[in-house]
Enzyme design. Structure first.
Site, PDB file in Angstrom:
ATOM      1  N   GLU A 134       7.545   2.241  -6.247  1.00 40.35           N
ATOM      2  CA  GLU A 134       7.722   1.676  -4.903  1.00 40.35           C
ATOM      3  C   GLU A 134       7.949   2.807  -3.907  1.00 40.35           C
ATOM      4  O   GLU A 134       8.464   3.870  -4.268  1.00 40.35           O
ATOM      5  CB  GLU A 134       8.915   0.696  -4.949  1.00 40.35           C
ATOM      6  CG  GLU A 134       9.396   0.138  -3.630  1.00 40.35           C
ATOM      7  CD  GLU A 134       8.393  -0.717  -2.881  1.00 40.35           C
ATOM      8  OE1 GLU A 134       7.248  -0.269  -2.719  1.00 40.35           O
ATOM      9  OE2 GLU A 134       8.772  -1.803  -2.403  1.00 40.35           O
ATOM     10  N   ASP A 135       7.547   2.582  -2.665  1.00 44.28           N
ATOM     11  CA  ASP A 135       7.765   3.621  -1.654  1.00 44.28           C
ATOM     12  C   ASP A 135       9.234   3.675  -1.220  1.00 44.28           C
ATOM     13  O   ASP A 135       9.871   4.721  -1.295  1.00 44.28           O
ATOM     14  CB  ASP A 135       6.817   3.447  -0.450  1.00 44.28           C
ATOM     15  CG  ASP A 135       6.888   2.056   0.197  1.00 44.28           C
ATOM     16  OD1 ASP A 135       7.626   1.176  -0.295  1.00 44.28           O
ATOM     17  OD2 ASP A 135       6.191   1.842   1.207  1.00 44.28           O
TER      18      ASP A 135
ATOM     19  N   ASP B 209      14.772  -0.910   0.631  1.00 43.55           N
ATOM     20  CA  ASP B 209      15.505  -1.037   1.889  1.00 43.55           C
ATOM     21  C   ASP B 209      16.548  -2.148   1.692  1.00 43.55           C
ATOM     22  O   ASP B 209      17.612  -1.896   1.136  1.00 43.55           O
ATOM     23  CB  ASP B 209      14.474  -1.343   2.979  1.00 43.55           C
ATOM     24  CG  ASP B 209      15.032  -1.350   4.382  1.00 43.55           C
ATOM     25  OD1 ASP B 209      15.956  -0.582   4.660  1.00 43.55           O
ATOM     26  OD2 ASP B 209      14.531  -2.130   5.225  1.00 43.55           O
TER      27      ASP B 209
ATOM     28  N   ARG C 201       0.794  -1.191   0.000  1.00 40.00           N
ATOM     29  CA  ARG C 201       0.000   0.000   0.000  1.00 40.00           C
ATOM     30  C   ARG C 201       0.843   1.264   0.000  1.00 40.00           C
ATOM     31  O   ARG C 201       0.370   2.359  -0.255  1.00 40.00           O
ATOM     32  CB  ARG C 201      -0.891  -0.011   1.271  1.00 40.00           C
ATOM     33  CG  ARG C 201      -2.075  -0.974   1.139  1.00 40.00           C
ATOM     34  CD  ARG C 201      -2.785  -1.193   2.457  1.00 40.00           C
ATOM     35  NE  ARG C 201      -2.221  -2.361   3.118  1.00 40.00           N
ATOM     36  CZ  ARG C 201      -2.645  -2.760   4.320  1.00 40.00           C
ATOM     37  NH1 ARG C 201      -3.536  -2.056   4.998  1.00 40.00           N
ATOM     38  NH2 ARG C 201      -2.164  -3.856   4.858  1.00 40.00           N
ATOM     39  N   GLY C 202       2.132   1.123   0.312  1.00 39.60           N
ATOM     40  CA  GLY C 202       2.984   2.282   0.596  1.00 39.60           C
ATOM     41  C   GLY C 202       3.128   3.301  -0.513  1.00 39.60           C
ATOM     42  O   GLY C 202       3.442   4.462  -0.249  1.00 39.60           O
TER      43      GLY C 202
ATOM     44  N   LYS D 185      17.319   3.401   0.855  1.00 33.39           N
ATOM     45  CA  LYS D 185      18.262   3.304   1.981  1.00 33.39           C
ATOM     46  C   LYS D 185      19.412   2.417   1.533  1.00 33.39           C
ATOM     47  O   LYS D 185      19.445   1.212   1.849  1.00 33.39           O
ATOM     48  CB  LYS D 185      17.591   2.639   3.188  1.00 33.39           C
ATOM     49  CG  LYS D 185      16.458   3.407   3.825  1.00 33.39           C
ATOM     50  CD  LYS D 185      16.027   2.636   5.080  1.00 33.39           C
ATOM     51  CE  LYS D 185      14.661   3.004   5.554  1.00 33.39           C
ATOM     52  NZ  LYS D 185      14.147   2.060   6.584  1.00 33.39           N
TER      53      LYS D 185
ATOM     54  N   ARG E  21       0.243   6.847   7.528  1.00 34.96           N
ATOM     55  CA  ARG E  21       0.322   6.958   6.063  1.00 34.96           C
ATOM     56  C   ARG E  21      -0.161   8.322   5.584  1.00 34.96           C
ATOM     57  O   ARG E  21       0.208   8.783   4.514  1.00 34.96           O
ATOM     58  CB  ARG E  21      -0.554   5.890   5.392  1.00 34.96           C
ATOM     59  CG  ARG E  21      -0.090   4.466   5.598  1.00 34.96           C
ATOM     60  CD  ARG E  21      -0.901   3.540   4.685  1.00 34.96           C
ATOM     61  NE  ARG E  21      -0.763   2.141   5.047  1.00 34.96           N
ATOM     62  CZ  ARG E  21       0.203   1.333   4.620  1.00 34.96           C
ATOM     63  NH1 ARG E  21       1.139   1.784   3.814  1.00 34.96           N
ATOM     64  NH2 ARG E  21       0.236   0.063   4.991  1.00 34.96           N
TER      65      ARG E  21
ATOM     66  N   PHE F 296      13.894   4.428  10.409  1.00 38.45           N
ATOM     67  CA  PHE F 296      12.558   3.946  10.048  1.00 38.45           C
ATOM     68  C   PHE F 296      11.675   5.160   9.812  1.00 38.45           C
ATOM     69  O   PHE F 296      11.565   6.023  10.671  1.00 38.45           O
ATOM     70  CB  PHE F 296      11.975   3.045  11.135  1.00 38.45           C
ATOM     71  CG  PHE F 296      10.821   2.228  10.621  1.00 38.45           C
ATOM     72  CD1 PHE F 296      11.050   1.059   9.911  1.00 38.45           C
ATOM     73  CD2 PHE F 296       9.511   2.657  10.794  1.00 38.45           C
ATOM     74  CE1 PHE F 296       9.992   0.322   9.390  1.00 38.45           C
ATOM     75  CE2 PHE F 296       8.446   1.922  10.278  1.00 38.45           C
ATOM     76  CZ  PHE F 296       8.681   0.754   9.573  1.00 38.45           C
TER      77      PHE F 296
HETATM   78  P1  IMP Z   1      12.936  -4.373   1.369  1.00 28.12           P
HETATM   79  O1  IMP Z   1      12.361  -5.630   0.848  1.00 28.12           O
HETATM   80  O2  IMP Z   1      13.783  -4.581   2.582  1.00 28.12           O
HETATM   81  O3  IMP Z   1      13.647  -3.545   0.324  1.00 28.12           O
HETATM   82  O4  IMP Z   1      11.757  -3.530   1.939  1.00 28.12           O
HETATM   83  C1  IMP Z   1      10.892  -2.883   1.147  1.00 28.12           C
HETATM   84  C2  IMP Z   1       9.597  -2.594   1.892  1.00 28.12           C
HETATM   85  O5  IMP Z   1       9.739  -2.559   3.308  1.00 28.12           O
HETATM   86  C3  IMP Z   1       9.115  -1.206   1.520  1.00 28.12           C
HETATM   87  O6  IMP Z   1       8.299  -1.253   0.389  1.00 28.12           O
HETATM   88  C4  IMP Z   1       8.332  -0.798   2.735  1.00 28.12           C
HETATM   89  O7  IMP Z   1       7.025  -1.280   2.644  1.00 28.12           O
HETATM   90  C5  IMP Z   1       9.021  -1.501   3.869  1.00 28.12           C
HETATM   91  N1  IMP Z   1       9.935  -0.569   4.546  1.00 28.12           N
HETATM   92  C6  IMP Z   1      11.282  -0.491   4.428  1.00 28.12           C
HETATM   93  N2  IMP Z   1      11.782   0.493   5.164  1.00 28.12           N
HETATM   94  C7  IMP Z   1      10.710   1.067   5.776  1.00 28.12           C
HETATM   95  C8  IMP Z   1      10.574   2.195   6.667  1.00 28.12           C
HETATM   96  O8  IMP Z   1      11.536   2.887   7.051  1.00 28.12           O
HETATM   97  N3  IMP Z   1       9.310   2.492   7.044  1.00 28.12           N
HETATM   98  C9  IMP Z   1       8.216   1.785   6.654  1.00 28.12           C
HETATM   99  N4  IMP Z   1       8.298   0.745   5.804  1.00 28.12           N
HETATM  100  C10 IMP Z   1       9.538   0.390   5.383  1.00 28.12           C
HETATM  101 MG    MG Z   2       6.173  -1.538   0.503  1.00 29.76          MG
END
Ligand code: IMP
Ligand code: MG
Length: 178
Positions: free
Chosen positions: A100-101, A104, A44-45, A132, A166, A153
């Site tokens: 994508e939001d 990470d 949803r982000g 990040k 959100r 975060f």
């Molecule tokens: P990844 O798979 O570790 O790259 O994470 C991606 C997803 O984790 C993002 O689409 C977010 O939904 C969530 N996410 C990563 N960092 C944060 C944060 O700082 N706040 C909230 N959601 C996060």
């Molecule tokens: Mg996400």
């Protein structure tokens, strides 16, 4: 449940709007002339980001959404990615921009791209609002990134902590109390 925390402003609504406009200009130039662009928002982000971004694009676009499992209620990334809600449309032969939001660790977007690639889009690119890079575990990069941020975060502008915050108009960093 989430313990007590405060939110510290990291990126203002005004800075986001300016960056979204610049990203849209670059994306419009990149896909200039296409009539088969599908902008895919990861739920949803990305819902606020994609709403602002598509309104700045100078291209004919279709919008579709994909939801995959991720963090649940906590702050640790689950490494398993499952489709919770698939696209409504076919993407074979289409130009696809995944919105994508946050990238990470990179696991989510890596798996999403693997899934979408099997459907043979003509082009497949990613636009992420936040990145990040210090947290990366798999080598994946968005062609367009709004802001690189440190290992904090964050919430707001579509992004949640335990489904809250959100609706903030800016990006804030969560500071957990004790
Ligand atoms: P990844 O798979 O570790 O790259 O994470 C991606 C997803 O984790 C993002 O689409 C977010 O939904 C969530 N996410 C990563 N960092 C944060 C944060 O700082 N706040 C909230 N959601 C996060
Ligand atoms: Mg996400």
């Amino acid at each position: 449940m989430a313990g007590e925390y405060v939110i510290e402003e990291m990126i203002s609504a005004k800075a986001i709007a300016a960056r979204v406009e610049a990203l849209a200009r670059e994306i419009s130039a990149h896909f200039a002339g296409t009539d088969k662009l599908v902008v895919v928002g990861l739920l949803r982000g990305s819902f606020i980001f994609i709403a602002d971004l598509v309104r700045e694009l100078d291209l004919p676009v279709e919008v579709d959404f994909l939801e995959v499992s991720s963090y649940g209620m906590g702050t640790e990334s689950s490494r398993e990615v499952r489709i919770l809600k698939d696209l409504r449309g076919e993407i074979e032969g289409r130009d696809v921009l995944v919105v994508e939001d946050i990238i990470d660790t990179g696991h989510t977007i890596h798996h999403v791209l693997e899934i979408l690639r099997t459907r043979r889009p003509a082009r497949l690119e990613v636009c992420a609002l936040l990145d990040k890079p210090s947290r990366r575990e798999v080598d994946v990069r968005a062609r367009w990134t709004g802001f690189e941020i440190p290992d904090r975060f964050v919430v707001g502008y579509g992004i949640d902590y335990a489904q809250r915050n959100r609706n903030l108009d800016h990006i804030g960093a969560v500071r957990f109390l004790e």
